[in-house]
Design a protein around this motif. Sequence first.
Motif, PDB file in Angstrom:
ATOM      1  N   ARG A 265       0.832  -1.214   0.000  1.00 19.96           N
ATOM      2  CA  ARG A 265       0.000   0.000   0.000  1.00 19.96           C
ATOM      3  C   ARG A 265       0.863   1.258   0.000  1.00 19.96           C
ATOM      4  NH1 ARG A 265      -3.133  -2.636   4.422  1.00 19.96           N
ATOM      5  NH2 ARG A 265      -4.867  -3.739   3.447  1.00 19.96           N
ATOM      6  N   ARG A 266       1.910   1.254   0.826  1.00 21.23           N
ATOM      7  CA  ARG A 266       2.779   2.442   0.881  1.00 21.23           C
ATOM      8  C   ARG A 266       3.513   2.634  -0.441  1.00 21.23           C
ATOM      9  NH1 ARG A 266       5.773   6.168   3.339  1.00 21.23           N
ATOM     10  NH2 ARG A 266       8.031   6.112   3.059  1.00 21.23           N
ATOM     11  N   ARG A 267       4.024   1.546  -1.011  1.00 16.02           N
ATOM     12  CA  ARG A 267       4.707   1.639  -2.305  1.00 16.02           C
ATOM     13  C   ARG A 267       3.776   2.200  -3.374  1.00 16.02           C
ATOM     14  NH1 ARG A 267       5.236  -3.960  -4.766  1.00 16.02           N
ATOM     15  NH2 ARG A 267       3.041  -3.436  -5.094  1.00 16.02           N
ATOM     16  N   ASP A 289      -9.643  16.942   0.238  1.00 13.62           N
ATOM     17  CA  ASP A 289      -8.779  17.898   0.924  1.00 13.62           C
ATOM     18  C   ASP A 289      -7.614  18.209  -0.007  1.00 13.62           C
ATOM     19  OD1 ASP A 289     -10.057  18.064   3.563  1.00 13.62           O
ATOM     20  OD2 ASP A 289      -9.507  15.950   3.720  1.00 13.62           O
ATOM     21  N   PRO A 290      -6.918  19.307   0.239  1.00 17.38           N
ATOM     22  CA  PRO A 290      -5.741  19.584  -0.597  1.00 17.38           C
ATOM     23  C   PRO A 290      -4.723  18.447  -0.515  1.00 17.38           C
ATOM     24  CG  PRO A 290      -6.342  21.507   0.704  1.00 17.38           C
ATOM     25  CD  PRO A 290      -7.187  20.386   1.208  1.00 17.38           C
ATOM     26  N   MET A 291      -4.014  18.228  -1.614  1.00 13.33           N
ATOM     27  CA  MET A 291      -2.975  17.197  -1.617  1.00 13.33           C
ATOM     28  C   MET A 291      -1.899  17.540  -0.592  1.00 13.33           C
ATOM     29  SD  MET A 291      -2.185  16.106  -5.545  1.00 13.33           S
ATOM     30  CE  MET A 291      -0.803  15.135  -4.979  1.00 13.33           C
ATOM     31  N   PRO A 292      -1.368  16.526   0.112  1.00 18.25           N
ATOM     32  CA  PRO A 292      -0.286  16.811   1.058  1.00 18.25           C
ATOM     33  C   PRO A 292       0.985  17.227   0.331  1.00 18.25           C
ATOM     34  CG  PRO A 292      -0.600  14.442   0.832  1.00 18.25           C
ATOM     35  CD  PRO A 292      -1.721  15.092   0.065  1.00 18.25           C
ATOM     36  N   HIS A 293       1.828  17.957   1.049  1.00 20.02           N
ATOM     37  CA  HIS A 293       3.126  18.322   0.491  1.00 20.02           C
ATOM     38  C   HIS A 293       3.917  17.063   0.159  1.00 20.02           C
ATOM     39  CE1 HIS A 293       7.318  19.816   0.483  1.00 20.02           C
ATOM     40  NE2 HIS A 293       6.775  20.946   0.057  1.00 20.02           N
ATOM     41  N   ARG A 298       5.596  11.559   1.319  1.00 15.38           N
ATOM     42  CA  ARG A 298       6.621  10.514   1.366  1.00 15.38           C
ATOM     43  C   ARG A 298       6.765   9.919   2.761  1.00 15.38           C
ATOM     44  NH1 ARG A 298      10.266   8.691  -1.966  1.00 15.38           N
ATOM     45  NH2 ARG A 298       9.622  10.188  -3.530  1.00 15.38           N
ATOM     46  N   LEU A 299       6.446  10.678   3.797  1.00 17.70           N
ATOM     47  CA  LEU A 299       6.602  10.200   5.172  1.00 17.70           C
ATOM     48  C   LEU A 299       5.332   9.546   5.724  1.00 17.70           C
ATOM     49  CD1 LEU A 299       8.617  13.192   6.687  1.00 17.70           C
ATOM     50  CD2 LEU A 299       9.492  10.939   6.054  1.00 17.70           C
ATOM     51  N   THR A 300       4.295   9.441   4.925  1.00 15.25           N
ATOM     52  CA  THR A 300       3.032   8.868   5.404  1.00 15.25           C
ATOM     53  C   THR A 300       3.192   7.377   5.679  1.00 15.25           C
ATOM     54  OG1 THR A 300       1.771  10.477   4.115  1.00 15.25           O
ATOM     55  CG2 THR A 300       0.612   8.501   4.846  1.00 15.25           C
ATOM     56  N   ARG A 302       0.652   5.890   8.224  1.00 14.86           N
ATOM     57  CA  ARG A 302      -0.571   5.463   8.901  1.00 14.86           C
ATOM     58  C   ARG A 302      -1.778   5.612   7.983  1.00 14.86           C
ATOM     59  NH1 ARG A 302      -1.653   8.096  14.528  1.00 14.86           N
ATOM     60  NH2 ARG A 302      -3.337   6.580  14.316  1.00 14.86           N
ATOM     61  N   ASP A 303      -2.808   4.810   8.276  1.00 14.32           N
ATOM     62  CA  ASP A 303      -4.087   4.878   7.557  1.00 14.32           C
ATOM     63  C   ASP A 303      -3.904   4.780   6.052  1.00 14.32           C
ATOM     64  OD1 ASP A 303      -5.384   5.272  10.019  1.00 14.32           O
ATOM     65  OD2 ASP A 303      -5.066   7.445   9.903  1.00 14.32           O
ATOM     66  N   LEU A 304      -2.983   3.932   5.630  1.00 15.12           N
ATOM     67  CA  LEU A 304      -2.684   3.845   4.201  1.00 15.12           C
ATOM     68  C   LEU A 304      -3.851   3.259   3.412  1.00 15.12           C
ATOM     69  CD1 LEU A 304       1.045   2.718   4.309  1.00 15.12           C
ATOM     70  CD2 LEU A 304       0.155   4.876   3.440  1.00 15.12           C
ATOM     71  N   LYS A 305      -4.599   2.355   4.021  1.00 12.90           N
ATOM     72  CA  LYS A 305      -5.726   1.765   3.309  1.00 12.90           C
ATOM     73  C   LYS A 305      -6.741   2.837   2.937  1.00 12.90           C
ATOM     74  CE  LYS A 305      -8.909  -2.156   3.542  1.00 12.90           C
ATOM     75  NZ  LYS A 305      -9.378  -3.283   4.390  1.00 12.90           N
ATOM     76  N   TRP A 306      -7.086   3.695   3.914  1.00 14.31           N
ATOM     77  CA  TRP A 306      -8.039   4.764   3.642  1.00 14.31           C
ATOM     78  C   TRP A 306      -7.452   5.797   2.666  1.00 14.31           C
ATOM     79  CZ3 TRP A 306      -7.810  10.045   4.434  1.00 14.31           C
ATOM     80  CH2 TRP A 306      -9.004  10.740   4.235  1.00 14.31           C
ATOM     81  N   ARG A 307      -6.203   6.179   2.879  1.00 13.01           N
ATOM     82  CA  ARG A 307      -5.582   7.184   2.009  1.00 13.01           C
ATOM     83  C   ARG A 307      -5.498   6.685   0.574  1.00 13.01           C
ATOM     84  NH1 ARG A 307      -2.956  11.073   5.287  1.00 13.01           N
ATOM     85  NH2 ARG A 307      -2.760  10.388   7.458  1.00 13.01           N
ATOM     86  N   LEU A 308      -5.170   5.405   0.413  1.00 10.96           N
ATOM     87  CA  LEU A 308      -5.065   4.849  -0.928  1.00 10.96           C
ATOM     88  C   LEU A 308      -6.438   4.806  -1.598  1.00 10.96           C
ATOM     89  CD1 LEU A 308      -2.789   3.780  -2.689  1.00 10.96           C
ATOM     90  CD2 LEU A 308      -3.249   1.509  -1.818  1.00 10.96           C
ATOM     91  N   ALA A 309      -7.461   4.422  -0.836  1.00  8.65           N
ATOM     92  CA  ALA A 309      -8.815   4.399  -1.399  1.00  8.65           C
ATOM     93  C   ALA A 309      -9.253   5.796  -1.819  1.00  8.65           C
ATOM     94  CB  ALA A 309      -9.785   3.820  -0.373  1.00  8.65           C
ATOM     95  N   ARG A 310      -8.940   6.791  -0.996  1.00  9.93           N
ATOM     96  CA  ARG A 310      -9.278   8.167  -1.346  1.00  9.93           C
ATOM     97  C   ARG A 310      -8.540   8.608  -2.608  1.00  9.93           C
ATOM     98  NH1 ARG A 310      -6.600  13.533   1.300  1.00  9.93           N
ATOM     99  NH2 ARG A 310      -7.138  14.867  -0.454  1.00  9.93           N
TER     100      ARG A 310
END
Length: 692
Positions: A265-267, A289-293, A298-300, A302-310
């Motif tokens: 998921r992170r990859r 929401d605005p895209m993260p910097h 790159r340092l994310t 946590r919550d990769l499943k939700w972030r990836l789905a979004r």
Amino acid sequence: MDVYDVLFLAVALVSGIVLAAKLHGLRQAPSAMLVAVCLCTAFVGSSFLVAAPRVYLLVGALSGVPHLASLLMYALITGFSGTAQVLALLWTTEVSDPMEAWGKAQRAICIRVAVFSLVLLLMVGLFTHAVVGEGISGQSHPLDFDTFFATSPSICGFLLTYHAGLAYSLAGVCLACRQHARELAIQEPDRVSLRTGVRLIAVGCMSGYGYIACKVTAILAAAAGRHGPDWDWLSTIAAPLFSSVGATLIVGGFVYPACSAWYERRRDFLALRPLWAAAAEADRHVLLDPMPHRAVHRLTVRDLKWRLARCIAEIRDAQLAMRIWMDPRVGRLATRLARADGVPEEMVGYIAQAATLRSALRTRTTELQRAARIAAEQGLPLNAISDAVAVAFARGVAQEPQPADSEAMCATRAFPDQHRERAGLVGLSRALTSPYVAEALRQTDPAAAPLTEERAHAAYRRLALVDFPEDLRAGMALGFCRTFGVPAIAKVLAGTGRMTEQPADRAKATDALMYALIEHGLDSPQGRRGVRALNRLHEHLPVGDEEFTYVLATFCVAPLRWIDAHGWRPTTAGERDAAYTFYAGLARRMRISGVPGSFFELAAWMDRFEAESFEVTAEGRVLLRSARSLLTDRLPRQLAPLARAGTAALLDRCLLAAYGLRRPVWPVRAAVSAALGLRAHRLRKLHRPRPR
């Protein structure tokens, strides 16, 4: 703290970390299987915690029963045995939905739980009889309890009952793991990490049999009166090692699928950044929401499943929003370019989609800017003109006959499952920076002004003399070394004798000639003299136009590839086009025919020519030895010591094979790479614009 404390507490710590991760997953998605996995992990970690000598002695001191920790430890392992049997039943129960496994296997699970509860009660009874009836007491024996008290009938029965239950449980789990792995290979072949985790558990169970064999052998030997160092080492050294390895493998098998899924998921989350940015450029209204910097992205962790789905949902929404601007003709052009170079068909599809998407972004930006100008001039609402432009453009695209695969090129295909959808979008994201996409966009750019030789010379001159003077010189030197791998060219260069006997004079003359052309231009007096000199030097050489074209390509392509890989910034498409136009003009003046039509095509032709023509020859080896000192002199000063130690670290695999050289050892490669990276970083800081 002795080695046993460190070993057992380390296993307990790892088990605790895994248990915390599994409990987090259990809160998010409760299931009977996950409950069983959590219990197994908890029993394993707790048993090793109690088995640590310091904890063992502490339990005895607090309870007043010196050997109570032995009962706790073996009771916890028996709990693991029963829970592992439950997990094996859940795995092997044939159901269409894993959530239904508990209901179907409930009766068999209750029987297993009852059996191991009876085993546990029998163990408690035997241990109690040994303490009360036989009066075992005295000093604690955290490491040799089994062999020291093996002569006690109750303790011997207690230990053999425990090992019999553990052996039965491990056998069931091992067989269940093998069956479950086979079923996964057939039913879900893509879940490689889950199969690997199941197999790790099976191997851990096999290691558990080594623990049982060592313990039972030592216990029986001690019960027979052979208590001593000759047999005790099986119980005090070999058995703990087997148990630690087995427990680590079992716990690792539980956690490996989750770790692998997190890594994937992170990859993929990182790989989707370019496509996500394109989606934001297409329509910022699709973003929740605005895209993260970039650094935060790159340092994310946590919550990769939700972030990836979004991320995937927003990309899909943007693709639908961009569909009206998509022109499949750009995708077809990128497809032809990629297939001409033998790119795998799956990657060709991603390249076609990426070219279509980037073309749509370009078209949308251009048309909406035009609409804004019209709205400003006529005082009309911008939205009304933008909608009219979109509809008119869609009608214009629709008039073009579309092939059967135009839907695929428009990058909005449906995928059979989420895993393949994610893999498809990752492939599309990586293809956005493909050179085939860039070339297709360049060839279809309606706003691109024709590049004259004068403009090309000015851009290439700045590149060579201002922006990358050292890099271009080093790239030319390496490019010239590439020609030694072509037998016909190597034979000519070695035959003249100048390259082997006077390499410095030959290099100085070539440098002066090429830099006169670069500095003054092909049509200047100096340039015309240089072209005439080149024609005189090459007119009687026994080589064909292909070899001349290849030498030209090494001067055009190789230096820019060096800059892209190791310069303070990569070259731009305009700079690559300028370099090609400059050398194409030189080819016309030297009457060299068959030069490909663009920088991209020239680079692809050069790669194919090398693959077909490179060959190990004696002449090539001699030329390379003569050129090594020249290569060292032309490299940046920071790399000269490394170049003297191993010039081969600067050559790619294809060229090393052509010279019959081995790839340098990794420390040399790492040192060269680090030096190049530090140099590029320093130059990047020097060229960074400073605030006024």
